[in-house]
Design a protein around this motif. Structure first.
Motif, PDB file in Angstrom:
ATOM      1  N   ASP A  11       0.813  -1.205   0.000  1.00  0.00           N
ATOM      2  CA  ASP A  11       0.000   0.000   0.000  1.00  0.00           C
ATOM      3  C   ASP A  11       0.854   1.265   0.000  1.00  0.00           C
ATOM      4  O   ASP A  11       0.618   2.211   0.749  1.00  0.00           O
ATOM      5  N   LYS A  12       1.888   1.257  -0.856  1.00  0.00           N
ATOM      6  CA  LYS A  12       2.761   2.402  -1.043  1.00  0.00           C
ATOM      7  C   LYS A  12       3.531   2.784   0.224  1.00  0.00           C
ATOM      8  O   LYS A  12       4.047   3.886   0.350  1.00  0.00           O
ATOM      9  N   MET A  13       3.612   1.860   1.186  1.00  0.00           N
ATOM     10  CA  MET A  13       4.379   2.106   2.412  1.00  0.00           C
ATOM     11  C   MET A  13       5.462   1.057   2.517  1.00  0.00           C
ATOM     12  O   MET A  13       5.204  -0.133   2.424  1.00  0.00           O
ATOM     13  N   ASP A  14       6.710   1.496   2.677  1.00  0.00           N
ATOM     14  CA  ASP A  14       7.804   0.566   2.887  1.00  0.00           C
ATOM     15  C   ASP A  14       8.002   0.369   4.372  1.00  0.00           C
ATOM     16  O   ASP A  14       7.992   1.325   5.146  1.00  0.00           O
ATOM     17  N   PHE A  15       8.172  -0.876   4.780  1.00  0.00           N
ATOM     18  CA  PHE A  15       8.435  -1.133   6.188  1.00  0.00           C
ATOM     19  C   PHE A  15       9.258  -2.396   6.316  1.00  0.00           C
ATOM     20  O   PHE A  15       9.211  -3.279   5.476  1.00  0.00           O
ATOM     21  N   LYS A  16      10.038  -2.458   7.358  1.00  0.00           N
ATOM     22  CA  LYS A  16      10.803  -3.661   7.647  1.00  0.00           C
ATOM     23  C   LYS A  16       9.884  -4.676   8.329  1.00  0.00           C
ATOM     24  O   LYS A  16       9.124  -4.313   9.216  1.00  0.00           O
ATOM     25  N   ILE A  41       1.838  -6.985  10.953  1.00  0.00           N
ATOM     26  CA  ILE A  41       2.095  -8.256  11.639  1.00  0.00           C
ATOM     27  C   ILE A  41       1.128  -9.332  11.166  1.00  0.00           C
ATOM     28  O   ILE A  41       1.526 -10.470  10.888  1.00  0.00           O
ATOM     29  N   VAL A  42      -0.148  -8.984  11.043  1.00  0.00           N
ATOM     30  CA  VAL A  42      -1.144  -9.948  10.563  1.00  0.00           C
ATOM     31  C   VAL A  42      -0.824 -10.371   9.135  1.00  0.00           C
ATOM     32  O   VAL A  42      -0.934 -11.561   8.783  1.00  0.00           O
ATOM     33  N   GLU A  43      -0.408  -9.434   8.320  1.00  0.00           N
ATOM     34  CA  GLU A  43      -0.021  -9.756   6.946  1.00  0.00           C
ATOM     35  C   GLU A  43       1.121 -10.762   6.943  1.00  0.00           C
ATOM     36  O   GLU A  43       1.103 -11.748   6.192  1.00  0.00           O
ATOM     37  N   GLU A  44       2.124 -10.538   7.797  1.00  0.00           N
ATOM     38  CA  GLU A  44       3.261 -11.460   7.895  1.00  0.00           C
ATOM     39  C   GLU A  44       2.829 -12.836   8.408  1.00  0.00           C
ATOM     40  O   GLU A  44       3.279 -13.871   7.905  1.00  0.00           O
ATOM     41  N   VAL A 127      -5.519  -8.549   6.834  1.00  0.00           N
ATOM     42  CA  VAL A 127      -6.073  -9.605   5.983  1.00  0.00           C
ATOM     43  C   VAL A 127      -6.227  -9.108   4.545  1.00  0.00           C
ATOM     44  O   VAL A 127      -5.884  -9.811   3.586  1.00  0.00           O
ATOM     45  N   GLU A 128      -6.718  -7.898   4.387  1.00  0.00           N
ATOM     46  CA  GLU A 128      -6.878  -7.327   3.050  1.00  0.00           C
ATOM     47  C   GLU A 128      -5.538  -7.227   2.330  1.00  0.00           C
ATOM     48  O   GLU A 128      -5.424  -7.575   1.144  1.00  0.00           O
ATOM     49  N   LYS A 129      -4.518  -6.767   3.052  1.00  0.00           N
ATOM     50  CA  LYS A 129      -3.200  -6.614   2.441  1.00  0.00           C
ATOM     51  C   LYS A 129      -2.592  -7.967   2.089  1.00  0.00           C
ATOM     52  O   LYS A 129      -1.998  -8.128   1.019  1.00  0.00           O
ATOM     53  N   ALA A 130      -2.745  -8.948   2.977  1.00  0.00           N
ATOM     54  CA  ALA A 130      -2.187 -10.278   2.721  1.00  0.00           C
ATOM     55  C   ALA A 130      -2.857 -10.943   1.525  1.00  0.00           C
ATOM     56  O   ALA A 130      -2.213 -11.681   0.775  1.00  0.00           O
ATOM     57  N   THR A 131      -4.148 -10.698   1.358  1.00  0.00           N
ATOM     58  CA  THR A 131      -4.873 -11.274   0.219  1.00  0.00           C
ATOM     59  C   THR A 131      -4.219 -10.868  -1.088  1.00  0.00           C
ATOM     60  O   THR A 131      -4.112 -11.667  -2.026  1.00  0.00           O
ATOM     61  N   GLU A 132      -3.707  -9.651  -1.122  1.00  0.00           N
ATOM     62  CA  GLU A 132      -3.060  -9.153  -2.339  1.00  0.00           C
ATOM     63  C   GLU A 132      -1.581  -9.511  -2.390  1.00  0.00           C
ATOM     64  O   GLU A 132      -1.059  -9.888  -3.441  1.00  0.00           O
ATOM     65  N   SER A 133      -0.880  -9.413  -1.264  1.00  0.00           N
ATOM     66  CA  SER A 133       0.578  -9.523  -1.299  1.00  0.00           C
ATOM     67  C   SER A 133       1.097 -10.947  -1.255  1.00  0.00           C
ATOM     68  O   SER A 133       2.154 -11.233  -1.821  1.00  0.00           O
ATOM     69  N   LEU A 136      -3.288 -14.488  -1.193  1.00  0.00           N
ATOM     70  CA  LEU A 136      -4.260 -15.467  -0.720  1.00  0.00           C
ATOM     71  C   LEU A 136      -5.428 -15.500  -1.694  1.00  0.00           C
ATOM     72  O   LEU A 136      -5.810 -14.468  -2.252  1.00  0.00           O
ATOM     73  N   ARG A 137      -5.992 -16.673  -1.899  1.00  0.00           N
ATOM     74  CA  ARG A 137      -7.168 -16.758  -2.766  1.00  0.00           C
ATOM     75  C   ARG A 137      -8.329 -16.038  -2.088  1.00  0.00           C
ATOM     76  O   ARG A 137      -8.583 -16.264  -0.898  1.00  0.00           O
ATOM     77  N   PRO A 138      -9.017 -15.162  -2.795  1.00  0.00           N
ATOM     78  CA  PRO A 138     -10.179 -14.487  -2.183  1.00  0.00           C
ATOM     79  C   PRO A 138     -11.341 -15.466  -2.046  1.00  0.00           C
ATOM     80  O   PRO A 138     -12.142 -15.649  -2.950  1.00  0.00           O
ATOM     81  N   ASN A 139     -11.441 -16.081  -0.877  1.00  0.00           N
ATOM     82  CA  ASN A 139     -12.407 -17.153  -0.652  1.00  0.00           C
ATOM     83  C   ASN A 139     -13.730 -16.682  -0.069  1.00  0.00           C
ATOM     84  O   ASN A 139     -14.722 -17.412  -0.154  1.00  0.00           O
TER      85      ASN A 139
END
Length: 317
Positions: A11-16, A41-44, A127-133, A136-139
């Motif tokens: 989402d246009k944000m860089d982070f470690k 963290i949830v995305e990771e 969850v939204e970010k992980a679905t894209e990155s 994840l299949r949008p179930n």
């Protein structure tokens, strides 16, 4: 999973990446993070769970292949083990069904209700970010129109189970537990009469496993919730699946029942993918709750061989 020293663009944000290390059971070391960082963290966690099986599951699958006696069972388990290796090598989800996002959230002391709401909002965003990155299949779909919500969020998703834990200080613990449909569709509930007792519980469990056959992609892990109310017994069954293989209930009688049911299930010759074999289940976990004197609710939640989960404990500043 991407190298933890890499910078990740979301989402246009860089982070470690915040979760620097995790152990063999996909439990990350305690991290200090702000509420706004919880989405990262949830995305990771969703990325870890989608790609890496916990070590206890991987070892159990490898051991099952070694003891199998038929060629077809050995071949299936070898294929599963190799599938997991490829997922890690190529940094891709180990199953095309990346599940629906089930979240278990523990809230510690000194965290106010406003912050809890913000934490839940950030879990959804993660969850939204992980679905894209990951990806994840949008179930997640509308149950009636079947319209796909595209982001795995909305209409109550992600499904967040909240528990308050007095042993935690100003901390939270997040466990992501992706749940695929093949195994989830085999869930079962039965309101037994108290007279049916333990014998009735065992019969219901075995009948459910037999009826499921190869549909939940065995070898399975079985969660059984006994007591409470109808809805609570199923919640207990799902929560039971968070335990590591080989751990037993603290109650000796329940622990004994777990071992007995595991042996009974593995004597059914359902085997890997339902094609026969010695290993139908990797483990059985039972959790109980007090219930009404006139009822005996029993919930069953089945997990497939891809027993995916990842946990992080987070200290809030």
């Amino acid at each position: 999973m991407k190298n933890k020293d890499d910078t990740k663009n979301t989402d246009k944000m860089d982070f470690k990446p915040i979760l620097k290390e995790y152990n063999k059971c996909n439990v990350c070391k305690k991290s200090i993070a702000t509420i706004s960082e919880i989405s990262h963290i949830v995305e990771e966690l969703l990325e870890i769970s989608a790609i890496y099986l916990p070590m206890d599951i991987k070892k159990a699958l490898e051991n099952s292949e070694k003891i199998e006696e038929t060629e077809i069972s050995k071949d299936i388990l070898k294929a599963i083990v190799r599938n997991n290796e490829i997922a890690e090598e190529k940094n891709i989800p180990l199953c095309q069904d990346t599940g629906v996002p089930v979240i278990f959230l523990k809230i510690g002391n000194n965290i106010n209700s406003t912050d809890v709401i913000k934490i839940m909002e950030n879990i959804q965003y993660g969850v939204e970010k992980a679905t894209e990155s990951v990806p994840l299949r949008p179930n997640v779909v509308n149950p009636l129109t079947r319209e796909n919500l595209k982001t795995n969020t909305g209409l109550g998703s992600p499904f967040i189970n909240i528990e308050f834990d007095e042993k935690l200080e100003k901390e939270i613990e997040i466990t992501v537990f992706p749940k695929g449909a093949g195994s989830e569709n085999m869930s079962a509930l039965k309101m037994l009469t108290p007279a049916e007792g333990i014998k009735g519980i065992k019969k219901f469990v075995l009948d459910t496993v037999v009826a499921s056959g190869g549909k939940p992609c065995p070898p399975i892990v079985l969660g059984v919730g006994i007591g409470g109310t109808a809805d609570l017994s199923l919640k207990l069954a799902k929560k039971a699946l968070l335990r590591n293989l080989g751990t037993r209930n603290n109650d000796k009688n329940i622990s004994k029942m777990e071992v007995e049911l595991l042996d009974m299930i593995n004597s059914l010759n359902i085997g890997a993918m339902g094609l026969g074999g010695l290993t139908t289940a990797l483990d059985v976990f039972i959790e109980i709750n007090g219930c009404h004197t006139a009822s005996l609710p029993v919930g069953i939640c089945i997990q497939c061989w891809a027993d995916r989960k990842a946990t992080a404990k987070i200290k809030l500043p």
